[in-house]
Design a protein around this motif. Structure first.
Motif, PDB file in Angstrom:
ATOM      1  N   PRO A 163       0.815  -1.218   0.000  1.00 16.50           N
ATOM      2  CA  PRO A 163       0.000   0.000   0.000  1.00 16.50           C
ATOM      3  C   PRO A 163       0.849   1.269   0.000  1.00 16.50           C
ATOM      4  CG  PRO A 163      -0.880  -1.597   1.560  1.00 16.50           C
ATOM      5  CD  PRO A 163       0.433  -2.146   1.085  1.00 16.50           C
ATOM      6  N   ASN A 164       0.305   2.311  -0.630  1.00 20.04           N
ATOM      7  CA  ASN A 164       0.999   3.605  -0.669  1.00 20.04           C
ATOM      8  C   ASN A 164       0.727   4.342   0.639  1.00 20.04           C
ATOM      9  OD1 ASN A 164       2.174   3.351  -3.273  1.00 20.04           O
ATOM     10  ND2 ASN A 164       0.168   3.730  -4.160  1.00 20.04           N
ATOM     11  N   ILE A 175      17.278  -2.071  -5.390  1.00 18.43           N
ATOM     12  CA  ILE A 175      16.702  -1.039  -4.524  1.00 18.43           C
ATOM     13  C   ILE A 175      15.193  -1.245  -4.521  1.00 18.43           C
ATOM     14  CG2 ILE A 175      16.448   1.418  -4.050  1.00 18.43           C
ATOM     15  CD1 ILE A 175      18.859   1.882  -5.921  1.00 18.43           C
ATOM     16  N   GLU A 176      14.627  -1.538  -3.351  1.00 21.83           N
ATOM     17  CA  GLU A 176      13.186  -1.727  -3.245  1.00 21.83           C
ATOM     18  C   GLU A 176      12.557  -0.446  -2.715  1.00 21.83           C
ATOM     19  OE1 GLU A 176      10.316  -5.359  -2.757  1.00 21.83           O
ATOM     20  OE2 GLU A 176      11.990  -5.377  -1.352  1.00 21.83           O
ATOM     21  N   ASN A 177      11.614   0.108  -3.483  1.00 22.62           N
ATOM     22  CA  ASN A 177      10.969   1.370  -3.139  1.00 22.62           C
ATOM     23  C   ASN A 177       9.547   1.099  -2.644  1.00 22.62           C
ATOM     24  OD1 ASN A 177      12.977   3.505  -4.353  1.00 22.62           O
ATOM     25  ND2 ASN A 177      12.777   1.873  -5.878  1.00 22.62           N
ATOM     26  N   GLU A 178       9.242   1.620  -1.466  1.00 20.71           N
ATOM     27  CA  GLU A 178       7.945   1.341  -0.858  1.00 20.71           C
ATOM     28  C   GLU A 178       6.803   1.884  -1.700  1.00 20.71           C
ATOM     29  OE1 GLU A 178       5.397   2.166   3.243  1.00 20.71           O
ATOM     30  OE2 GLU A 178       7.123   3.436   2.757  1.00 20.71           O
ATOM     31  N   GLY A 179       5.801   1.057  -1.920  1.00 16.61           N
ATOM     32  CA  GLY A 179       4.600   1.492  -2.593  1.00 16.61           C
ATOM     33  C   GLY A 179       4.293   0.692  -3.841  1.00 16.61           C
ATOM     34  N   LYS A 192      -0.188   3.262 -11.136  1.00 15.95           N
ATOM     35  CA  LYS A 192      -0.910   4.469 -11.544  1.00 15.95           C
ATOM     36  C   LYS A 192      -0.516   5.693 -10.726  1.00 15.95           C
ATOM     37  CE  LYS A 192      -4.966   1.901 -13.175  1.00 15.95           C
ATOM     38  NZ  LYS A 192      -6.443   1.692 -13.027  1.00 15.95           N
ATOM     39  N   GLU A 193      -0.204   5.491  -9.459  1.00 12.87           N
ATOM     40  CA  GLU A 193       0.118   6.626  -8.583  1.00 12.87           C
ATOM     41  C   GLU A 193       1.549   7.083  -8.793  1.00 12.87           C
ATOM     42  OE1 GLU A 193       0.281   7.614  -3.810  1.00 12.87           O
ATOM     43  OE2 GLU A 193      -1.281   6.287  -4.602  1.00 12.87           O
ATOM     44  N   ASP A 194       1.754   8.400  -8.688  1.00 11.71           N
ATOM     45  CA  ASP A 194       3.085   8.955  -8.892  1.00 11.71           C
ATOM     46  C   ASP A 194       3.979   8.692  -7.675  1.00 11.71           C
ATOM     47  OD1 ASP A 194       5.131  10.170 -10.209  1.00 11.71           O
ATOM     48  OD2 ASP A 194       4.244  12.170 -10.235  1.00 11.71           O
ATOM     49  N   VAL A 195       5.259   8.837  -7.897  1.00 12.43           N
ATOM     50  CA  VAL A 195       6.256   8.599  -6.853  1.00 12.43           C
ATOM     51  C   VAL A 195       6.356   9.838  -5.960  1.00 12.43           C
ATOM     52  CG1 VAL A 195       8.657   7.993  -6.410  1.00 12.43           C
ATOM     53  CG2 VAL A 195       7.518   7.168  -8.493  1.00 12.43           C
ATOM     54  N   PRO A 196       6.260   9.686  -4.632  1.00 18.88           N
ATOM     55  CA  PRO A 196       6.374  10.856  -3.755  1.00 18.88           C
ATOM     56  C   PRO A 196       7.755  11.498  -3.840  1.00 18.88           C
ATOM     57  CG  PRO A 196       6.251   8.824  -2.465  1.00 18.88           C
ATOM     58  CD  PRO A 196       6.011   8.440  -3.884  1.00 18.88           C
ATOM     59  N   GLY A 197       7.772  12.812  -3.634  1.00 16.32           N
ATOM     60  CA  GLY A 197       9.010  13.572  -3.806  1.00 16.32           C
ATOM     61  C   GLY A 197      10.143  13.115  -2.907  1.00 16.32           C
ATOM     62  N   ARG A 198       9.848  12.791  -1.645  1.00 18.45           N
ATOM     63  CA  ARG A 198      10.913  12.378  -0.731  1.00 18.45           C
ATOM     64  C   ARG A 198      11.536  11.060  -1.182  1.00 18.45           C
ATOM     65  NH1 ARG A 198       8.722  13.432   5.468  1.00 18.45           N
ATOM     66  NH2 ARG A 198       8.235  15.659   5.247  1.00 18.45           N
ATOM     67  N   LEU A 199      10.692  10.145  -1.623  1.00 21.86           N
ATOM     68  CA  LEU A 199      11.221   8.871  -2.106  1.00 21.86           C
ATOM     69  C   LEU A 199      12.067   9.098  -3.359  1.00 21.86           C
ATOM     70  CD1 LEU A 199       9.325   5.500  -2.350  1.00 21.86           C
ATOM     71  CD2 LEU A 199      10.895   6.218  -4.129  1.00 21.86           C
ATOM     72  N   SER A 248      11.844   4.049   1.895  1.00 20.66           N
ATOM     73  CA  SER A 248      10.450   4.238   2.271  1.00 20.66           C
ATOM     74  C   SER A 248       9.857   5.425   1.518  1.00 20.66           C
ATOM     75  CB  SER A 248      10.337   4.484   3.782  1.00 20.66           C
ATOM     76  OG  SER A 248      10.783   5.799   4.111  1.00 20.66           O
ATOM     77  N   ARG A 249       8.538   5.555   1.566  1.00 18.46           N
ATOM     78  CA  ARG A 249       7.878   6.681   0.916  1.00 18.46           C
ATOM     79  C   ARG A 249       8.270   8.008   1.562  1.00 18.46           C
ATOM     80  NH1 ARG A 249       3.495   6.234  -2.388  1.00 18.46           N
ATOM     81  NH2 ARG A 249       2.239   7.778  -1.262  1.00 18.46           N
ATOM     82  N   GLY A 250       8.755   7.953   2.788  1.00 18.72           N
ATOM     83  CA  GLY A 250       9.257   9.151   3.445  1.00 18.72           C
ATOM     84  C   GLY A 250      10.698   9.477   3.108  1.00 18.72           C
ATOM     85  N   GLY A 251      11.332   8.662   2.254  1.00 24.63           N
ATOM     86  CA  GLY A 251      12.706   8.922   1.838  1.00 24.63           C
ATOM     87  C   GLY A 251      13.767   8.359   2.762  1.00 24.63           C
ATOM     88  N   HIS A 252      13.376   7.502   3.699  1.00 25.43           N
ATOM     89  CA  HIS A 252      14.358   6.872   4.584  1.00 25.43           C
ATOM     90  C   HIS A 252      14.973   5.672   3.875  1.00 25.43           C
ATOM     91  CE1 HIS A 252      12.895   9.370   7.862  1.00 25.43           C
ATOM     92  NE2 HIS A 252      11.657   9.005   7.543  1.00 25.43           N
TER      93      HIS A 252
END
Length: 260
Positions: free
Chosen positions: A72-73, A146-150, A154-161, A109-113
């Motif tokens: 989930p995003n 590199i595994e990116n959360e989400g 269809k949904e765009d990639v968050p800026g921090r990630l 993570s979606r928060g960029g961690h």
């Protein structure tokens, strides 16, 4: 200020780039600089020990594989959520998939961690070596994942990630002397999978371009080169051709998820 210049300034600040010597190899320049982003270690996020010691190869990978977690995003951008994400991924990989450890070398993570994945990944990157993961069937011994959360169908990639992904790829290309224009690929380039999602996959050309600009910027801020250049080309191979991609992907979906 132009967007490209602003992004490079942000990237330099995030990574703490220290200008140093410039090295030339294979037609590209790399600055000998401290470009390591903040990577939370396995101890920090609470990893359990692997079933077996990691297999380490005394050479660099030739490709960086971009994944998404297909989870989930999440709206929680906190560090505690990022740590729990890594613990969940490790539990799934070890208990459900039966692997020795978490599959990929790095997680964002979606928060960029940014978290260290498979045991030994962080020190071996710093040494220019490769811990063999389980991120791409039949291609684990020459790639880093590199595994990116989400989920990015269809949904765009968050800026921090996104900013963290650019920084991590910049770091890996510097550490391994890889050309981002050929080294950065998506999981679907090797296996029959939707990963890393249509949206993120379509963004890969932009990712390659931003990492290349960051490399150029780091080199331009470094001291003039001196001494003899290193011998030989950087350790990268050509990206898989469309024909090869079809061959390596065919009938792999039912096998996807099994460790090599």
């Amino acid at each position: 200020m132009r967007e490209g210049t602003l992004r490079r300034d942000v990237l330099r600040g995030m990574l703490g780039i220290v200008a140093a010597d410039v090295m030339m190899a294979g037609g590209m320049m790399w600055a000998n600089a401290d470009v390591t982003p903040k990577v939370y270690t396995r101890r920090e996020w609470g990893a359990v020990p692997p079933r077996r010691p990691p297999r380490v190869l005394d050479r660099a990978p030739d490709h960086i594989i971009v994944h998404h977690t297909a989870s989930p995003n999440a709206s929680d951008l906190s560090r505690s959520h990022a740590f729990e994400l890594s613990r969940q991924i490790q539990r799934y990989h070890m208990k459900s998939q039966g692997w020795d450890d978490i599959g990929e070398q790095l997680t964002i993570s979606r928060g960029g961690h940014v978290m260290e994945g498979r045991a030994g990944s962080l020190p071996t990157i710093q040494q220019g070596r490769l811990v063999v993961g389980a991120q791409s069937l039949h291609h684990n011994d020459h790639t880093i994942g590199i595994e990116n959360e989400g989920t990015y169908e269809k949904e765009d990639v968050p800026g921090r990630l996104w900013d963290a992904l650019v920084g991590v790829c910049f770091w890996l290309c510097t550490a391994y002397r890889l050309d981002p224009s050929v080294a950065i690929i998506g999981h679907r380039d090797y296996n029959d999978t939707d990963c890393p999602g249509d949206v993120l996959y379509r963004r890969l050309p932009r990712l390659r371009a931003e990492v290349a600009r960051a490399l150029d910027d780091a080199a331009s801020h470094a001291d003039p080169p001196h001494g003899d250049p290193p011998h030989g080309d950087p350790p990268h191979a050509d990206p898989p051709s469309d024909a090869r991609r079809r061959l390596t992907s065919r009938h792999q979906r039912r096998l996807h998820g099994h460790e090599k």
